[in-house]
Each structure stands twice: as structure tokens, then as C-alpha cells.
Write a protein that holds these residues in place. Sequence first.
Motif, mmCIF file in Angstrom:
data_model
loop_
_atom_site.group_PDB
_atom_site.id
_atom_site.type_symbol
_atom_site.label_atom_id
_atom_site.label_comp_id
_atom_site.label_asym_id
_atom_site.label_seq_id
_atom_site.Cartn_x
_atom_site.Cartn_y
_atom_site.Cartn_z
ATOM 1 N N CYS A 121 27.157 81.690 10.810
ATOM 2 C CA CYS A 121 26.854 82.353 9.534
ATOM 3 C C CYS A 121 25.478 83.009 9.521
ATOM 4 O O CYS A 121 25.152 83.750 8.587
ATOM 5 N N ASP A 173 34.561 86.507 9.900
ATOM 6 C CA ASP A 173 33.915 85.295 9.356
ATOM 7 C C ASP A 173 33.140 85.581 8.078
ATOM 8 O O ASP A 173 32.547 84.675 7.484
ATOM 9 N N LYS A 174 33.136 86.845 7.670
ATOM 10 C CA LYS A 174 32.252 87.239 6.558
ATOM 11 C C LYS A 174 32.572 86.513 5.249
ATOM 12 O O LYS A 174 31.676 86.016 4.577
ATOM 13 N N PHE A 175 33.860 86.440 4.888
ATOM 14 C CA PHE A 175 34.200 85.784 3.620
ATOM 15 C C PHE A 175 33.939 84.284 3.712
ATOM 16 O O PHE A 175 33.518 83.654 2.746
ATOM 17 N N GLU A 228 32.985 89.964 11.839
ATOM 18 C CA GLU A 228 33.748 90.578 10.753
ATOM 19 C C GLU A 228 34.718 89.569 10.107
ATOM 20 O O GLU A 228 34.772 89.436 8.889
ATOM 21 N N GLN A 255 35.297 77.082 -0.367
ATOM 22 C CA GLN A 255 36.203 78.105 0.164
ATOM 23 C C GLN A 255 37.338 78.408 -0.822
ATOM 24 O O GLN A 255 37.854 77.517 -1.495
ATOM 25 N N CYS A 315 31.607 82.815 5.412
ATOM 26 C CA CYS A 315 30.160 82.576 5.270
ATOM 27 C C CYS A 315 29.703 82.862 3.836
ATOM 28 O O CYS A 315 28.883 82.123 3.284
ATOM 29 N N ARG A 316 30.266 83.893 3.239
ATOM 30 C CA ARG A 316 29.922 84.206 1.845
ATOM 31 C C ARG A 316 30.191 83.006 0.939
ATOM 32 O O ARG A 316 29.423 82.688 0.035
ATOM 33 N N ASP A 317 31.340 82.314 1.196
ATOM 34 C CA ASP A 317 31.766 81.228 0.298
ATOM 35 C C ASP A 317 31.282 79.843 0.719
ATOM 36 O O ASP A 317 31.593 78.855 0.053
ATOM 37 N N GLU A 343 39.620 82.634 2.221
ATOM 38 C CA GLU A 343 38.869 83.814 2.675
ATOM 39 C C GLU A 343 39.559 85.110 2.237
ATOM 40 O O GLU A 343 39.919 85.935 3.062
ATOM 41 N N GLU A 344 39.754 85.266 0.916
ATOM 42 C CA GLU A 344 40.431 86.461 0.358
ATOM 43 C C GLU A 344 41.824 86.634 0.951
ATOM 44 O O GLU A 344 42.294 87.754 1.162
#
Length: 371
Positions: free
Chosen positions: A186, A193-195, A191, A204, A197-199, A226-227
Motif C-alpha cells: 500500500c 490493489d488501489k481500492f 492498479e 473492506q 489500499c484505499r479501504d 474492492e468495488e
Amino acid sequence: MKHKLSLISLLVLFLTTGLVNAQAPAGKATAFTPGKIWPDNKGVHINAHGGGIIYYKNKYYWFGEHKIAGEAGNSAQVGVHSYSSTDLYNWKDEGIALAVSQDSTNDIAKGCILERPKVVYNKKTGKFVMWFHLELRGKGYSAARAGVAVSDKVTGPFKFIRSYRPNAGKMPFYAAGTPESEKVNCANPAEDDKFFCRDLPGGQMARDMTVFVDDDGKAYHVFSSEENYTLHIAELTDDYTGHTGKFIRVYKGQQTEAPALFKRNGVYYMIGSGCTGWAPNAARWFSAPSIWGPWTHRGNPCTGNGANLTYGGQSTHVLPVQGKKDAFIFMADKWAPKDAIDGRYLWLPITFNGNDISISWKDEWNLSEFN
Ligand code: DGJ
């Protein structure tokens, strides 16, 4: 004579239109008819969408989303409905197992989105635990929470405990020997892993889901995270009402929904779908030697006409049939988003060829299929 004939033709019409099914208590069913109206013991189409089934004290219990008519039925106006059965064809209405709250400040307030409820029995605590995907009222699909409720009795009433995004601050579990390059970083996220790391700080996202109890009594919450890009398989606490923080990420970035997990001969199987709203898409299946993976994507289990759209349905659960070897039923929903209550159920037998699985369409079938 004329009078007699018209009475006979009326009777024939009545029997052939299916009105009997819709309006009168059902006779004893002896087969599954995927996609057709499925009357309960009161003659009402079963109302348990996105559901799952447990077996407890010689009975099957089916829990699912209670829908109402029209588009409003896509949000939770009533709660989770339960049914019981001894033969899987004939279902008795057991009422609402978990009711939505009339208090508009409650997480499960009437009008929230409450999807894919799954109930499991905890042998240690003697309690039934229900997990579901929860979206807060008026907030679309942005909350992406897991909700949990418990009951002392199988058919409820379940008491809502809490809803949250799982595993806040926790990193995934990796098998020994996993190269660092495959682990999420993170500090400099890839690419895919972005969501994640965001959450990480707040927990999650948890949408489409199932719960699986393994032979050793450990339970796992499997959810689209993750969306909706990546599935998570997360261990539950001993009482099944929380997450331990141990989890893996499966099929990264591939948008898998509607997970259903089962185990046969020590092999773990998962069937899911792609991500296209209420519209059907092709099913996908996975297998693994351990719940912690590695999970391998094995393609589409469905074959023949309609296989590319799962025959119009979307997976929700795989049901092991009691007392029969290698007997597993693929359960799917045929959604009716314009008139949610009219959603249909597609139940089909799973065929094994070694450790491969396949599913094919059947207009009508029964459990002797597994003999
Ligand atoms: C597909 C999911 O599998 C359903 O449970 C539901 O969330 C719909 N999307 C909503 O569009």
C-alpha cells in the motif's frame, strides 16, 4: 350436455394455465421445474431470493430476500423470509426470520438494501447466525457493508447485531513462500490493489456474499469487495459473528459476484458470476486444495443452450443433498428487477467428472438424478 362440456373445458383451462399453482395450496410436488412459479404450502410463489439453505434436525431451511411487487421490491420492505422442507420440493412458509426496522435511524431500516442472506448454525454457541449484504437506506450501493444477526431458533426471530466493513487495518494472509512481489504494497499500490489500499483504514467493502462452514467448524465469509473487483474469503470468529482479520483476495480485478462455495472429497469449489447488475452473464467456477487457496479459475460450468448467460440466472448457493453421495444442487436466481417479487429460482444438479464440474439445463428433474 352443452352445460357439462363447458364445465369440463373450464376445468381443463384451469388446470393448464398454472392458475392452480398461483392461487391454490400446492399439491405434493415431486420434481424441480427451474424458472417456473414455485408455490409454497399456501400456494404462494416462494419469496426467498438471493437465498441459501441449511440442514438442521432433519429439515432443510431456506432463507432469502423477501421481495414485494414492482421496482420498489428491490429494496428491503419486509426482511428475510424463511421456509422449511423435508424433501426439497415442497416448502412450508415459516414467516419472516429477520424483519427490517421501522426506526429510520436503524442500519436495517425499512427501505435499506438487504441482499443474499445466509444462515449458519454454530454448534459451540447453539445459535443461528445470519450474514447479509447491507446498503443503508437512501445511500444506493455506497455503504457496502456486511450485516449480522443471531437467533436461538432456526426460523428466528433473528436479532440484528451490527453492520460494518470487515477487516479494517488488516493485510491479507499469504501462504508461506509467497514472493514479496505478489503481496499488496500500500506504500506503492499496483492498479489492482488501489481500492484495497484505499479501504484499508476503514474496512473492506462487502457486497454479494455467502458463508461457508468447513468440516472443522470454522466459518468463512466470502464476499465481493474492492468495488466488486476482487473476492475476499475471510475467516469468522469462533462464534461466527465477527471477522478474525485473516483473509485472502481471490481472482483480483476480475469482478466476481454471487459466490457460492462447497466442498467435495477435500476439494473446495466456488461458483460465481460476472458483474452486470440484475442482467445475467456467464457463471464462473474455481477450485482450490485449501480454503486459503491457491484458487484456480476453471471457466464456465454451464453447458449447452443458454450457458453463456447461466440460463438467465445468477448463482446464490450450492446445496449438498443429505444422504446422497456427490449430490449438490446449483441454486440460482432469475431476477425480475421490474417486478421483484416475480423473481424465479433455477435449481440444477451439478455433474462431476473427476474434480471437474458441469451444469446443464433441465426443464424438469428430481433427486433420482443423483442415483
Ligand atoms: C447483482 C448482485 O448479484 C445482486 O445481488 C444485486 O446486488 C444486483 N447486482 C443489483 O444490481
